[in-house]
Enzyme design. Sequence first.
Site, PDB file in Angstrom:
ATOM      1  CE  LYS A  44     -40.849 -83.669 -82.595  1.00  0.00           C
ATOM      2  NZ  LYS A  44     -40.819 -82.218 -82.356  1.00  0.00           N
ATOM      3  CB  CYS A 133     -42.044 -72.742 -82.446  1.00  0.00           C
ATOM      4  SG  CYS A 133     -40.606 -73.503 -81.661  1.00  0.00           S
TER       5      CYS A 133
HETATM    6  O1  RRO Z   1     -39.786 -77.878 -81.176  1.00  0.00           O
HETATM    7  C1  RRO Z   1     -39.809 -76.970 -80.343  1.00  0.00           C
HETATM    8  O2  RRO Z   1     -38.798 -76.430 -79.909  1.00  0.00           O
HETATM    9  C2  RRO Z   1     -41.078 -76.446 -79.826  1.00  0.00           C
HETATM   10  C3  RRO Z   1     -42.118 -76.048 -80.643  1.00  0.00           C
HETATM   11 BR1  RRO Z   1     -42.071 -76.215 -82.471  1.00  0.00          BR
HETATM   12  C4  RRO Z   1     -43.268 -75.436 -80.062  1.00  0.00           C
HETATM   13  O3  RRO Z   1     -44.219 -75.041 -80.718  1.00  0.00           O
HETATM   14  N1  RRO Z   1     -43.289 -75.287 -78.725  1.00  0.00           N
HETATM   15  C5  RRO Z   1     -42.285 -75.689 -77.944  1.00  0.00           C
HETATM   16  O4  RRO Z   1     -42.370 -75.520 -76.731  1.00  0.00           O
HETATM   17  N2  RRO Z   1     -41.175 -76.265 -78.500  1.00  0.00           N
END
Ligand code: RRO
Length: 304
Positions: A44, A133
């Site tokens: 993650k 993201c």
């Molecule tokens: O943490 C998130 O909201 C998130 C990330 Br960093 C990402 O790269 N893709 C996503 O669907 N959620």
Amino acid sequence: VKMAVNLGGIQMKNPINTAAGTFGYGWQFEGFYDVSLLGAITMKGVARVPWEGNPAPRMCELNGGMMNSVGLANPGVDDFIAHTDDYMKDLEDRGTRVIMQMAAHSVQEMIDVVERLEELNPHISAIELNVSCPNLEKGGRPLGGTPEQATEIMKAVRPLTKLPILVKMAPVNVAEIGKAFEAEGADGLTLINSIPGMSINVHTRKSRLSKPTGGLSGPLCHNAAVRMVWECAQAVSIPICGVGGVETGEDAAEFILAGATAVSVGSANLYDPMCAPRILNELTDWAKSQGVSDIHELIGAVEC
Ligand code: RRO
């Protein structure tokens, strides 16, 4: 069938890995199965400093998939490595490659987190830059959403590390942006990140998530992702890791035929935590059914 692949310098015993943000830090899944069955896992995303992420609710189920607005909740790189380096070393010793995803709000933050990673020197095989993201900025504009941004990010980060760099790409203009990352020295591309989305409860007239928007994932994204992998594979020479709605070996096989060297299992980990080794077995059975002796014979082998 020989299943080992090399994803931009990452030697994987098979093409199946897990997508960032859907598999915790790996050890959470050891109670379900032996994680070292997998070719690699992607951690993650971790940033330079801890973030709380967005308020709940930040995940919801939808027809054919889900949506999240997690907002990169993470403990920060120092704390992460202090608590997870032993596990990462153990997994590497068991032959499963650890890919560490780095995330940031800005190019400068990306530089800071990669520099700190180099100082801490953890037991990992590669880094994945999350430039895609959908939840960090208003409107969901990702950090690396244009060829110019791609060039800027890679010029800044490439000199900082000798580790292989994968780039997690947004579902936008993947051929052109992929070429820009390749030109500045990316070793591989991971696509796609979740698709910007929105879901409204018409009775309350509110968004189903605390933030109005989020990122769509799961089977509803699968064939959009296969198409983008195929388009990107036509445009670049570096290997691609396909991700988007993989639930079965056949879903993974579609990515391989479209040109992916490796395949990530993402959202499915959340609703079927045992699925990744099953998908690997199904992919291996499919490769056998195709009469090949090496999975490489099937990469990009779609007949068009
Ligand atoms: O943490 C998130 O909201 C998130 C990330 Br960093 C990402 O790269 N893709 C996503 O669907 N959620």
